[in-house]
Design a protein around this motif. Structure first.
Motif, PDB file in Angstrom:
ATOM      1  N   MET A  34       0.833  -1.194   0.000  1.00  0.00           N
ATOM      2  CA  MET A  34       0.000   0.000   0.000  1.00  0.00           C
ATOM      3  C   MET A  34       0.873   1.251   0.000  1.00  0.00           C
ATOM      4  O   MET A  34       1.970   1.253   0.561  1.00  0.00           O
ATOM      5  N   GLY A  35       0.350   2.296  -0.600  1.00  0.00           N
ATOM      6  CA  GLY A  35       1.132   3.515  -0.657  1.00  0.00           C
ATOM      7  C   GLY A  35       0.293   4.770  -0.561  1.00  0.00           C
ATOM      8  O   GLY A  35      -0.912   4.756  -0.849  1.00  0.00           O
ATOM      9  N   TRP A  36       0.932   5.837  -0.143  1.00  0.00           N
ATOM     10  CA  TRP A  36       0.354   7.179  -0.155  1.00  0.00           C
ATOM     11  C   TRP A  36       1.146   8.035  -1.126  1.00  0.00           C
ATOM     12  O   TRP A  36       2.384   8.065  -1.065  1.00  0.00           O
ATOM     13  N   PHE A  37       0.450   8.718  -1.985  1.00  0.00           N
ATOM     14  CA  PHE A  37       1.042   9.638  -2.942  1.00  0.00           C
ATOM     15  C   PHE A  37       0.340  10.983  -2.809  1.00  0.00           C
ATOM     16  O   PHE A  37      -0.776  11.063  -2.285  1.00  0.00           O
ATOM     17  N   ARG A  38       0.993  12.023  -3.284  1.00  0.00           N
ATOM     18  CA  ARG A  38       0.352  13.337  -3.263  1.00  0.00           C
ATOM     19  C   ARG A  38       0.672  14.086  -4.538  1.00  0.00           C
ATOM     20  O   ARG A  38       1.685  13.832  -5.192  1.00  0.00           O
ATOM     21  N   GLN A  39      -0.226  14.996  -4.870  1.00  0.00           N
ATOM     22  CA  GLN A  39      -0.051  15.763  -6.099  1.00  0.00           C
ATOM     23  C   GLN A  39      -0.603  17.160  -5.930  1.00  0.00           C
ATOM     24  O   GLN A  39      -1.701  17.350  -5.391  1.00  0.00           O
ATOM     25  N   VAL A  40       0.164  18.094  -6.423  1.00  0.00           N
ATOM     26  CA  VAL A  40      -0.237  19.497  -6.485  1.00  0.00           C
ATOM     27  C   VAL A  40      -0.493  19.820  -7.950  1.00  0.00           C
ATOM     28  O   VAL A  40       0.253  19.353  -8.820  1.00  0.00           O
ATOM     29  N   PRO A  41      -1.507  20.596  -8.262  1.00  0.00           N
ATOM     30  CA  PRO A  41      -1.781  20.929  -9.672  1.00  0.00           C
ATOM     31  C   PRO A  41      -0.543  21.460 -10.372  1.00  0.00           C
ATOM     32  O   PRO A  41       0.161  22.329  -9.844  1.00  0.00           O
ATOM     33  N   GLY A  42      -0.264  20.895 -11.546  1.00  0.00           N
ATOM     34  CA  GLY A  42       0.873  21.347 -12.328  1.00  0.00           C
ATOM     35  C   GLY A  42       2.172  20.640 -12.007  1.00  0.00           C
ATOM     36  O   GLY A  42       3.182  20.898 -12.658  1.00  0.00           O
ATOM     37  N   LYS A  43       2.137  19.748 -11.008  1.00  0.00           N
ATOM     38  CA  LYS A  43       3.338  19.010 -10.641  1.00  0.00           C
ATOM     39  C   LYS A  43       3.098  17.514 -10.737  1.00  0.00           C
ATOM     40  O   LYS A  43       1.958  17.047 -10.739  1.00  0.00           O
ATOM     41  N   GLU A  44       4.196  16.756 -10.806  1.00  0.00           N
ATOM     42  CA  GLU A  44       4.079  15.303 -10.871  1.00  0.00           C
ATOM     43  C   GLU A  44       3.639  14.728  -9.525  1.00  0.00           C
ATOM     44  O   GLU A  44       3.884  15.315  -8.473  1.00  0.00           O
ATOM     45  N   ARG A  45       2.981  13.568  -9.626  1.00  0.00           N
ATOM     46  CA  ARG A  45       2.593  12.869  -8.404  1.00  0.00           C
ATOM     47  C   ARG A  45       3.851  12.401  -7.673  1.00  0.00           C
ATOM     48  O   ARG A  45       4.776  11.867  -8.272  1.00  0.00           O
ATOM     49  N   GLU A  46       3.860  12.585  -6.356  1.00  0.00           N
ATOM     50  CA  GLU A  46       5.027  12.267  -5.533  1.00  0.00           C
ATOM     51  C   GLU A  46       4.709  11.120  -4.583  1.00  0.00           C
ATOM     52  O   GLU A  46       3.654  11.131  -3.939  1.00  0.00           O
ATOM     53  N   GLY A  47       5.600  10.161  -4.502  1.00  0.00           N
ATOM     54  CA  GLY A  47       5.447   9.086  -3.530  1.00  0.00           C
ATOM     55  C   GLY A  47       5.780   9.601  -2.140  1.00  0.00           C
ATOM     56  O   GLY A  47       6.889  10.072  -1.914  1.00  0.00           O
TER      57      GLY A  47
END
Length: 126
Positions: A34-47
């Motif tokens: 399982m994982g958590w990722f985050r993303q801000v508009p205009g940027k790549e998804r980050e692990g």
């Protein structure tokens, strides 16, 4: 079908804490990394953080080490992310992801995950 659903996001002041949850259905939860990722508009998804399906190995992005803790409760089909000492730069949409019997190395890459939730917004005010 396999589904993962996030909850627990919200608005918090800098220095505060939040706990995200991700509940899985349609799967044998303890067979999944399982994982958590985050993303801000205009940027790549980050692990952000990952936890393996066997052995309990964990991964944390350098930006969250010492502040975030990932855990899982297989009996409840639930993944958690305890986030402490939150910073404005932690503001993002946070996604939960599941990967069947998969392993990650030094970096937890998004391409090993097959199932994704819709996301929960975390906003940290300064």
């Amino acid at each position: 079908q396999v589904q993962v659903v996030e909850s627990g996001g919200g608005l918090v002041q800098a220095g505060g804490s939040l706990r995200l949850s991700c509940t899985g259905s349609g799967l044998t939860f303890d067979d999944y990394t399982m994982g958590w990722f985050r993303q801000v508009p205009g940027k790549e998804r980050e692990g952000v953080s990952c936890i393996s399906w066997i052995g309990g190995s964990t991964y944390y992005a350098n930006s969250v080490k010492g502040r975030f803790t990932i855990s899982r409760d297989n009996a409840k089909n639930t993944l958690y992310l305890q986030m402490n000492s939150l910073k404005p730069e932690d503001t993002a949409m946070y996604y939960c992801a599941a990967a069947h019997r998969s392993f990650f190395g030094r970096i937890c890459r998004s391409d090993i995950f097959s199932y994704w939730g819709q996301g929960t917004q975390v906003t940290v005010s300064s």
